[in-house]
Design a protein around this motif. Structure first.
Motif, PDB file in Angstrom:
ATOM      1  N   TYR A   1       5.177   8.433  -0.301  1.00  0.00           N
ATOM      2  CA  TYR A   1       6.889   8.343   0.558  1.00  0.00           C
ATOM      3  C   TYR A   1       6.153   7.715   2.156  1.00  0.00           C
ATOM      4  O   TYR A   1       8.048   6.829   2.168  1.00  0.00           O
ATOM      5  N   LEU A   2       5.568   7.441   2.723  1.00  0.00           N
ATOM      6  CA  LEU A   2       5.580   6.598   3.973  1.00  0.00           C
ATOM      7  C   LEU A   2       5.183   5.011   3.853  1.00  0.00           C
ATOM      8  O   LEU A   2       6.072   4.259   4.759  1.00  0.00           O
ATOM      9  N   VAL A   3       4.108   5.283   2.815  1.00  0.00           N
ATOM     10  CA  VAL A   3       4.064   3.319   2.240  1.00  0.00           C
ATOM     11  C   VAL A   3       5.586   3.361   1.681  1.00  0.00           C
ATOM     12  O   VAL A   3       5.833   1.583   2.212  1.00  0.00           O
ATOM     13  N   GLY A   4       5.934   3.304   0.677  1.00  0.00           N
ATOM     14  CA  GLY A   4       7.365   3.134  -0.057  1.00  0.00           C
ATOM     15  C   GLY A   4       8.536   2.238   1.464  1.00  0.00           C
ATOM     16  O   GLY A   4       9.067   1.499   0.708  1.00  0.00           O
ATOM     17  N   GLY A   5       8.087   4.073   1.511  1.00  0.00           N
ATOM     18  CA  GLY A   5       9.973   3.567   2.688  1.00  0.00           C
ATOM     19  C   GLY A   5       8.773   2.254   3.908  1.00  0.00           C
ATOM     20  O   GLY A   5       9.760   1.845   4.408  1.00  0.00           O
ATOM     21  N   LEU A   6       7.961   2.137   4.258  1.00  0.00           N
ATOM     22  CA  LEU A   6       7.501   1.095   5.012  1.00  0.00           C
ATOM     23  C   LEU A   6       8.082  -0.120   4.492  1.00  0.00           C
ATOM     24  O   LEU A   6       8.221  -1.936   5.176  1.00  0.00           O
ATOM     25  N   HIS A   7       7.842  -0.377   3.042  1.00  0.00           N
ATOM     26  CA  HIS A   7       8.433  -1.832   2.563  1.00  0.00           C
ATOM     27  C   HIS A   7      10.149  -1.322   1.454  1.00  0.00           C
ATOM     28  O   HIS A   7       9.538  -2.638   0.977  1.00  0.00           O
ATOM     29  N   GLY A   8      10.400  -0.238   1.923  1.00  0.00           N
ATOM     30  CA  GLY A   8      12.218  -1.030   1.438  1.00  0.00           C
ATOM     31  C   GLY A   8      12.308  -0.414   0.529  1.00  0.00           C
ATOM     32  O   GLY A   8      13.915  -0.320   0.515  1.00  0.00           O
ATOM     33  N   LEU A   9      11.984   1.443  -0.123  1.00  0.00           N
ATOM     34  CA  LEU A   9      12.288   1.889  -0.732  1.00  0.00           C
ATOM     35  C   LEU A   9      12.681   3.678  -0.101  1.00  0.00           C
ATOM     36  O   LEU A   9      12.103   3.580   0.409  1.00  0.00           O
ATOM     37  N   SER A  10      13.875   2.982  -1.094  1.00  0.00           N
ATOM     38  CA  SER A  10      14.547   4.799  -0.191  1.00  0.00           C
ATOM     39  C   SER A  10      14.259   5.935  -0.880  1.00  0.00           C
ATOM     40  O   SER A  10      13.225   6.063  -1.476  1.00  0.00           O
ATOM     41  N   SER A  11      14.299   6.968   0.210  1.00  0.00           N
ATOM     42  CA  SER A  11      13.427   8.660  -0.498  1.00  0.00           C
ATOM     43  C   SER A  11      14.165   8.555  -2.295  1.00  0.00           C
ATOM     44  O   SER A  11      13.224   9.230  -2.445  1.00  0.00           O
ATOM     45  N   ALA A  12      15.315   8.092  -1.806  1.00  0.00           N
ATOM     46  CA  ALA A  12      16.306   8.500  -3.493  1.00  0.00           C
ATOM     47  C   ALA A  12      15.259   8.000  -4.058  1.00  0.00           C
ATOM     48  O   ALA A  12      14.836   8.369  -5.476  1.00  0.00           O
ATOM     49  N   TYR A  13      15.301   6.671  -4.277  1.00  0.00           N
ATOM     50  CA  TYR A  13      14.504   5.951  -5.095  1.00  0.00           C
ATOM     51  C   TYR A  13      12.518   6.251  -5.759  1.00  0.00           C
ATOM     52  O   TYR A  13      12.198   6.428  -6.455  1.00  0.00           O
ATOM     53  N   LEU A  14      12.125   6.616  -4.517  1.00  0.00           N
ATOM     54  CA  LEU A  14      10.600   7.238  -4.665  1.00  0.00           C
ATOM     55  C   LEU A  14      10.600   8.304  -5.238  1.00  0.00           C
ATOM     56  O   LEU A  14       9.327   9.022  -6.233  1.00  0.00           O
ATOM     57  N   LYS A  15      11.471   9.529  -5.103  1.00  0.00           N
ATOM     58  CA  LYS A  15      12.141  10.518  -5.476  1.00  0.00           C
ATOM     59  C   LYS A  15      11.985  10.541  -6.915  1.00  0.00           C
ATOM     60  O   LYS A  15      11.928  11.181  -8.345  1.00  0.00           O
ATOM     61  N   ARG A  16      13.032   9.836  -7.923  1.00  0.00           N
ATOM     62  CA  ARG A  16      13.330   9.165  -9.048  1.00  0.00           C
ATOM     63  C   ARG A  16      12.178   8.934  -9.777  1.00  0.00           C
ATOM     64  O   ARG A  16      12.095   9.655 -10.952  1.00  0.00           O
ATOM     65  N   HIS A  17      10.872   8.180  -9.033  1.00  0.00           N
ATOM     66  CA  HIS A  17      10.417   7.541  -9.479  1.00  0.00           C
ATOM     67  C   HIS A  17       8.463   7.860  -9.223  1.00  0.00           C
ATOM     68  O   HIS A  17       7.394   7.813 -10.074  1.00  0.00           O
TER      69      HIS A  17
END
Length: 248
Positions: A113-129
């Motif tokens: 979640y940290l690295v994905g968020g740093l690159h602009g991915l939303s928490s919702a997107y990361l949770k879904r994938h």
């Protein structure tokens, strides 16, 4: 004609060696320890001018120390040029140091979640994938996803890093020897992912010493030598120039 997505004009960057010059005993005696000549400054890249259009695939070729990885970092915005300019139209997915940004104090799940968020991915997107990303990283990472990353091997960190970054929707892919890591099964998974991303029309700039990777993914080639862009042509022309220089 496709739009210009990366433009370099007289691009150059200067580094300073982070070490003191080691003087021989005779030099210390003659010069009383004063430094002479070299001040430690050098130009890993200088006077690069080129344009990359959307959808192009470019392989960057050259011997070690010729500025290949430095060029990727300039495109990514990690480094700021000392002369000239680099213009990038669109977000960049940097598959460079794949374990960069990980915190050893956090679990694999938290780092995702940290690295994905740093690159602009939303928490919702990361949770879904989430399951898809972790599954791509492999069984070892799946079993350890709730363990501290400090206990991960370097290979596990790279797998998780690639799994996260490959989910970025960004139009520009920067890759630095990514397929050199991991076992054969993981490399094949990387190849399939890269093929899919390029099939979507992404732009690729690839640094690799693996000629099979270069000819598989790239149509255009840059050959760098002594920090200069010597050849900007087809990937075969760039490889031929590289081989000619090695033979000489």
């Amino acid at each position: 004609m496709a739009e210009k997505i990366i433009e370099a004009d007289g691009l150059g960057i200067r580094f300073v060696r982070n070490r003191r010059r080691q003087l021989r005993l005779r030099e210390l005696f003659i010069h009383r320890g004063r430094r002479t000549g070299d001040d430690g400054r050098f130009w890993p890249l200088r006077d690069l001018t080129f344009t990359v259009r959307a959808g192009e695939t470019v392989g960057v070729i050259g011997r070690n120390g010729t500025g290949k990885s430095t060029l990727l970092r300039l495109i990514a915005g990690v480094l700021i040029p000392d002369e000239g300019a680099i213009r990038v139209s669109g977000d960049v997915a940097p598959l460079l140091e794949l374990s960069a940004g990980f915190s050893s104090d956090l679990t694999g799940r938290e780092n995702l979640y940290l690295v994905g968020g740093l690159h602009g991915l939303s928490s919702a997107y990361l949770k879904r994938h989430f399951d898809e990303i972790v599954s791509f990283a492999g069984e070892q990472v799946e079993r350890a996803i709730d363990s501290s990353v400090r206990h991960y091997s370097s290979g596990m960190k790279v797998r998780l890093g690639f799994a996260i970054i490959s989910h970025l929707p960004h139009p520009i892919l920067l890759m630095d020897e990514v397929t050199a890591v991991g076992d054969a099964e993981f490399r094949q998974r990387c190849y399939a992912t890269i093929d899919r991303l390029l099939g979507e029309g992404r732009t690729l700039v690839l640094v690799s010493h693996n000629e099979n990777d270069l000819t598989r993914f790239c149509r255009r080639g840059f050959y760098l030598d002594a920090g200069r862009l010597i050849v900007d042509g087809t990937i075969d022309e760039a490889l031929a120039a590289y081989h000619g220089a090695v033979e000489r």
